[in-house]
Scaffold this motif. Structure first.
Motif, mmCIF file in Angstrom:
data_model
loop_
_atom_site.group_PDB
_atom_site.id
_atom_site.type_symbol
_atom_site.label_atom_id
_atom_site.label_comp_id
_atom_site.label_asym_id
_atom_site.label_seq_id
_atom_site.Cartn_x
_atom_site.Cartn_y
_atom_site.Cartn_z
ATOM 1 N N LEU A 175 0.836 -1.365 -0.110
ATOM 2 C CA LEU A 175 0.043 0.138 -0.045
ATOM 3 C C LEU A 175 0.880 1.212 0.080
ATOM 4 C CD1 LEU A 175 -2.924 -1.034 2.379
ATOM 5 C CD2 LEU A 175 -3.081 -0.939 -0.044
ATOM 6 N N ILE A 176 1.930 1.074 0.969
ATOM 7 C CA ILE A 176 2.816 2.436 0.690
ATOM 8 C C ILE A 176 3.360 2.634 -0.564
ATOM 9 C CG2 ILE A 176 4.996 3.060 1.778
ATOM 10 C CD1 ILE A 176 4.026 1.922 4.418
ATOM 11 N N TRP A 177 3.776 1.294 -1.293
ATOM 12 C CA TRP A 177 4.475 1.409 -2.618
ATOM 13 C C TRP A 177 3.484 1.987 -3.710
ATOM 14 C CZ3 TRP A 177 9.599 -0.282 -2.489
ATOM 15 C CH2 TRP A 177 10.478 -0.046 -3.411
ATOM 16 N N VAL A 178 2.213 1.658 -3.600
ATOM 17 C CA VAL A 178 1.518 2.123 -4.281
ATOM 18 C C VAL A 178 1.100 3.676 -4.254
ATOM 19 C CG1 VAL A 178 -1.165 2.081 -5.184
ATOM 20 C CG2 VAL A 178 0.249 0.187 -4.755
ATOM 21 N N LEU A 179 1.199 4.073 -2.828
ATOM 22 C CA LEU A 179 1.080 5.771 -2.813
ATOM 23 C C LEU A 179 1.975 6.280 -3.333
ATOM 24 C CD1 LEU A 179 -0.601 7.639 -1.199
ATOM 25 C CD2 LEU A 179 0.975 7.209 0.673
ATOM 26 N N LEU A 180 3.336 5.539 -2.928
ATOM 27 C CA LEU A 180 4.579 6.296 -3.667
ATOM 28 C C LEU A 180 4.484 6.511 -5.167
ATOM 29 C CD1 LEU A 180 7.444 4.779 -1.342
ATOM 30 C CD2 LEU A 180 6.680 7.283 -1.481
ATOM 31 N N VAL A 181 3.834 5.374 -5.703
ATOM 32 C CA VAL A 181 3.735 5.446 -7.271
ATOM 33 C C VAL A 181 3.110 6.473 -7.726
ATOM 34 C CG1 VAL A 181 2.779 4.348 -9.379
ATOM 35 C CG2 VAL A 181 4.211 3.092 -7.523
ATOM 36 N N PHE A 182 1.947 6.869 -7.177
ATOM 37 C CA PHE A 182 1.094 8.329 -7.385
ATOM 38 C C PHE A 182 2.008 9.476 -6.746
ATOM 39 C CE2 PHE A 182 -2.292 4.952 -7.343
ATOM 40 C CZ PHE A 182 -2.495 4.863 -8.620
ATOM 41 N N LEU A 183 2.653 9.523 -5.593
ATOM 42 C CA LEU A 183 3.126 10.747 -5.240
ATOM 43 C C LEU A 183 4.139 11.093 -6.140
ATOM 44 C CD1 LEU A 183 2.752 10.526 -1.241
ATOM 45 C CD2 LEU A 183 1.177 11.879 -2.923
ATOM 46 N N SER A 184 5.133 10.047 -6.458
ATOM 47 C CA SER A 184 6.291 10.378 -7.406
ATOM 48 C C SER A 184 5.926 10.288 -8.768
ATOM 49 C CB SER A 184 7.391 9.283 -7.052
ATOM 50 O OG SER A 184 6.655 7.738 -7.505
ATOM 51 N N PHE A 185 4.872 10.459 -9.327
ATOM 52 C CA PHE A 185 4.194 10.302 -10.828
ATOM 53 C C PHE A 185 5.170 9.026 -11.537
ATOM 54 C CE2 PHE A 185 4.228 14.855 -9.332
ATOM 55 C CZ PHE A 185 2.722 14.943 -9.532
ATOM 56 N N GLY A 186 5.194 8.094 -10.823
ATOM 57 C CA GLY A 186 5.833 6.843 -11.509
ATOM 58 C C GLY A 186 7.301 6.426 -10.957
ATOM 59 N N ALA A 187 7.873 7.252 -10.597
ATOM 60 C CA ALA A 187 9.282 6.965 -10.163
ATOM 61 C C ALA A 187 9.560 5.872 -9.123
ATOM 62 C CB ALA A 187 9.808 8.125 -9.612
ATOM 63 N N ALA A 188 8.671 5.691 -8.454
ATOM 64 C CA ALA A 188 8.600 4.310 -7.659
ATOM 65 C C ALA A 188 8.462 2.975 -8.411
ATOM 66 C CB ALA A 188 7.413 4.391 -6.632
ATOM 67 N N ILE A 189 8.011 3.002 -9.609
ATOM 68 C CA ILE A 189 8.002 1.855 -10.433
ATOM 69 C C ILE A 189 9.561 1.675 -10.811
ATOM 70 C CG2 ILE A 189 7.284 1.198 -12.801
ATOM 71 C CD1 ILE A 189 4.565 2.676 -12.295
ATOM 72 N N LEU A 190 10.112 2.692 -11.161
ATOM 73 C CA LEU A 190 11.636 2.477 -11.593
ATOM 74 C C LEU A 190 12.380 2.127 -10.329
ATOM 75 C CD1 LEU A 190 13.906 2.757 -13.638
ATOM 76 C CD2 LEU A 190 14.223 5.140 -12.654
ATOM 77 N N ALA A 191 11.958 2.339 -9.033
ATOM 78 C CA ALA A 191 12.814 2.071 -7.978
ATOM 79 C C ALA A 191 12.377 0.680 -7.670
ATOM 80 C CB ALA A 191 12.218 2.747 -6.637
ATOM 81 N N TYR A 192 11.166 0.093 -7.805
ATOM 82 C CA TYR A 192 10.949 -1.369 -7.744
ATOM 83 C C TYR A 192 11.741 -2.352 -8.527
ATOM 84 C CZ TYR A 192 8.049 -5.300 -6.940
ATOM 85 O OH TYR A 192 7.295 -6.785 -6.805
ATOM 86 N N ILE A 193 11.680 -1.590 -10.002
ATOM 87 C CA ILE A 193 12.476 -2.491 -10.707
ATOM 88 C C ILE A 193 13.882 -2.744 -10.447
ATOM 89 C CG2 ILE A 193 13.410 -2.704 -13.222
ATOM 90 C CD1 ILE A 193 10.694 -1.358 -14.171
ATOM 91 N N VAL A 194 14.573 -1.577 -9.876
ATOM 92 C CA VAL A 194 16.013 -1.507 -9.528
ATOM 93 C C VAL A 194 15.964 -2.400 -8.194
ATOM 94 C CG1 VAL A 194 17.743 -0.289 -8.352
ATOM 95 C CG2 VAL A 194 16.490 0.705 -9.992
ATOM 96 N N ALA A 195 15.194 -2.316 -7.384
ATOM 97 C CA ALA A 195 14.968 -3.426 -6.170
ATOM 98 C C ALA A 195 15.140 -4.786 -6.627
ATOM 99 C CB ALA A 195 13.990 -2.800 -5.331
ATOM 100 N N TRP A 196 14.230 -4.965 -7.727
ATOM 101 C CA TRP A 196 14.196 -6.436 -8.153
ATOM 102 C C TRP A 196 15.521 -7.054 -8.611
ATOM 103 C CZ3 TRP A 196 9.888 -7.392 -12.478
ATOM 104 C CH2 TRP A 196 9.568 -8.602 -12.598
ATOM 105 N N ILE A 197 16.198 -6.005 -9.221
ATOM 106 C CA ILE A 197 17.488 -6.397 -10.073
ATOM 107 C C ILE A 197 18.510 -6.627 -8.947
ATOM 108 C CG2 ILE A 197 19.480 -5.442 -11.281
ATOM 109 C CD1 ILE A 197 17.320 -4.196 -13.185
ATOM 110 N N ILE A 198 18.507 -5.878 -8.044
ATOM 111 C CA ILE A 198 19.760 -5.579 -6.952
ATOM 112 C C ILE A 198 19.461 -6.794 -5.603
ATOM 113 C CG2 ILE A 198 20.633 -3.428 -7.806
ATOM 114 C CD1 ILE A 198 19.581 -2.187 -5.219
ATOM 115 N N VAL A 199 18.370 -6.741 -5.425
ATOM 116 C CA VAL A 199 18.067 -7.532 -4.090
ATOM 117 C C VAL A 199 17.754 -8.840 -4.412
ATOM 118 C CG1 VAL A 199 16.300 -7.979 -2.452
ATOM 119 C CG2 VAL A 199 16.653 -5.780 -3.167
ATOM 120 N N PRO A 200 18.513 -9.706 -3.678
ATOM 121 C CA PRO A 200 18.932 -11.198 -4.242
ATOM 122 C C PRO A 200 17.666 -12.064 -3.590
ATOM 123 C CG PRO A 200 20.150 -10.673 -2.282
ATOM 124 C CD PRO A 200 19.598 -9.435 -2.925
#
Length: 91
Positions: A64-89
């Motif tokens: 829920l916090i992540w979805v809220l961040l997606v809207f507040l950041s105009f989609g930048a949180a989606i990029l952060a999720y993709i980066v986390a997907w790549i770097i977090v084992p």
């Protein structure tokens, strides 16, 4: 944009405070916890589930916090999720 950095900074502060601080020497913390993507609490890649397990809170709250961040950041949180997907084992 400043609000986004404030929220991300507060979340990072909470994560470091919960884990006992930054451990730059490579030694395990007292709890020995590491951040992994979850295999059992996953919706897309397990990033939110892994953060929830690490912080010992319900992963739904993280989602829920992540979805809220997606809207507040105009989609930048989606990029952060993709980066986390790549770097977090995966566990």
């Amino acid at each position: 944009m400043i609000l986004l950095f404030s929220i991300i900074g507060a979340l990072l502060y909470f994560i470091f405070a919960k884990s006992g601080g930054a451990n730059l020497s490579g030694e395990k913390s007292a709890k020995g916890k590491k951040l992994f993507r979850s295999r059992k609490n996953r919706m897309i890649a397990g990033v939110c589930g892994g953060i929830g397990e690490y912080l010992e809170i319900d992963p739904t709250v993280i989602r829920l916090i992540w979805v809220l961040l997606v809207f507040l950041s105009f989609g930048a949180a989606i990029l952060a999720y993709i980066v986390a997907w790549i770097i977090v084992p995966e566990k």
